[in-house]
Design a protein around this motif. Structure first.
Motif, short mmCIF file in Angstrom:
data_model
loop_
_atom_site.label_atom_id
_atom_site.label_comp_id
_atom_site.label_asym_id
_atom_site.label_seq_id
_atom_site.Cartn_x
_atom_site.Cartn_y
_atom_site.Cartn_z
N MET A 49 0.83 -1.20 0.00
CA MET A 49 0.00 0.00 0.00
C MET A 49 0.87 1.25 0.00
N ILE A 50 0.40 2.28 -0.69
CA ILE A 50 0.91 3.63 -0.51
C ILE A 50 -0.29 4.52 -0.20
N TYR A 51 -0.11 5.46 0.72
CA TYR A 51 -1.27 6.20 1.21
C TYR A 51 -0.82 7.49 1.90
N ILE A 55 -4.57 8.77 6.45
CA ILE A 55 -5.50 7.73 6.02
C ILE A 55 -5.26 6.45 6.81
N THR A 56 -4.01 6.18 7.14
CA THR A 56 -3.52 5.01 7.87
C THR A 56 -3.61 3.73 7.04
N ASN A 68 -5.95 9.09 -2.32
CA ASN A 68 -5.09 8.99 -1.13
C ASN A 68 -4.70 7.59 -0.71
N CYS A 69 -5.07 6.55 -1.47
CA CYS A 69 -4.73 5.18 -1.07
C CYS A 69 -4.69 4.26 -2.28
N ALA A 114 4.39 4.06 2.81
CA ALA A 114 4.22 2.75 2.16
C ALA A 114 4.29 1.67 3.24
N THR A 115 3.42 0.69 3.10
CA THR A 115 3.41 -0.46 4.01
C THR A 115 3.35 -1.74 3.19
#
Length: 266
Positions: A49-51, A55-56, A68-69, A114-115
């Motif tokens: 994910m990138i956000y 937004i979390t 945003n995500c 990024a996660t």
């Protein structure tokens, strides 16, 4: 053994610079390791994910948005699995209207993160996060009308109530207004029609009506505002144009160039 996700890097550790009216490739690199062996990695599942930061990742897991995500479930291995580790790359096509987070934006206290979440074949889970990066404000327009054709107008005449329409859309992620100027006045051989003979307005008019004369320097168009898009649906607006041909101008095909310029409107 649970897998580990390390060395997560967003956009090569640099700010995200968008492309007007197009998507921009933004990459996430990560290293995934599993002491149970490479088979656990190749048979595992992943979420990348990138956000925008507020937004979390938990919200982004369930609610993707071009604003945003962005979320992906596959990565490309950028190395062979060795010593129970593999390097990965994921590429996201980020829209031109994604939320900016630089100092001039509405989200200046935030950034983009990024996660990477990886679950191996035995349901062990590892998570890694990247250092935040800014997404830069993009002030841009797209003029979808390539030419303004006034047709045939005799000397000592005007276009009257017949307006030509030029449509402009917002091609960035910021509010913008519009500026006009003539780059080259209308000419036909050695003959010319003065710059101010072209006039424009944000509504239809009968020449000259409430229109404004074109100039050789940039002038902001009054009451013209394009808000940022929130989807691929165009945010656009028309400007209306008319022309006066002064007395004594010889018959001919007169051509020139007008400049449409975006002006950031915070």
């Amino acid at each position: 053994a649970a897998p580990t996700v390390t060395s997560v890097v967003l956009n090569n550790a640099g700010s995200v610079v968008l492309t007007a009216n197009q998507t921009t490739n933004v990459r996430v690199n990560a290293t995934i390791s599993d002491n149970n062996g490479c088979a656990d990695i190749t048979q595992g599942t992943t979420t990348i994910m990138i956000y925008r930061s507020t937004i979390t990742s938990s919200t982004c897991l369930t609610t993707a948005s071009d604003l945003n995500c962005y979320r992906a479930t596959t990565f490309t291995a950028s190395s062979t699995c060795a010593s129970n580790s593999v390097n990965t790359t994921t590429t996201f096509a980020v829209q031109y209207f994604a939320d900016a987070t630089d100092s001039s934006s509405s989200y200046s206290a935030q950034n983009w993160l990024a996660t990477v979440i990886f679950k191996d074949a035995n349901n062990g889970t590892g998570t890694g996060d990247a250092t935040g990066q800014e997404l830069i404000t993009l002030n841009a327009i797209n003029v979808t009308t390539s030419s303004i054709n006034y047709g045939t107008i005799a000397a000592s005449s005007t276009s009257g109530g017949t307006n030509q329409v030029a449509t402009t859309s917002n091609a960035g992620n910021s509010s913008t207004t519009l500026q006009f100027r003539a780059l080259q006045t209308l000419v036909s051989g050695s003959n010319s029609i003065s710059t101010g003979s072209q006039r424009y307005s944000t509504s239809t008019f009968t020449f000259p009506g409430t229109s404004t004369a074109l100039t050789d320097s940039l002038v902001t168009v009054t009451s013209f505002l394009l808000v940022p898009p929130t989807s691929t649906s165009l945010v656009q607006r028309a400007a209306f144009w008319g022309l006066e041909v002064p007395a004594g101008r010889p018959t001919g095909t007169y051509s020139g160039f007008n400049v449409f310029s975006a002006l950031y409107q915070p």
